[in-house]
Design a protein around this motif. Structure first.
Motif: not given
Length: 82
Positions: A6-9, A14
């Protein structure tokens, strides 16, 4: 098959989002400091500047060139500026 993240992983996301986010937070901190700690006003800076110029002129006028000062050492007169 590779299991998609997933994009936030993803750490690179970040890294990209963190830079601008840090700048935005720093700008709000700077705004807070500017509002709560304003610079003091300068009191009559023009008059103080004129006084400094008068002091510097007085120091310069008291120092005559060596040749001219030798000629007028006994008379006590300041040589005229040419």
């Amino acid at each position: 098959m590779v299991d998609p993240q997933k994009w936030y992983q993803n750490p690179y996301v970040w890294l990209i989002i963190g830079g601008p986010a840090l700048v935005i937070v720093a700008s709000f901190i700077t705004l807070y400091l500017a509002i709560t700690h304003p610079d003091p006003p300068i009191d009559d800076y023009y008059r103080k500047g004129i006084e400094i110029n008068k002091t510097l002129d007085a120091e310069r006028d008291g120092m005559a060139p060596a040749v001219a000062a030798r000629n007028h050492a006994q008379t006590g007169m300041k040589p005229a500026d040419d």
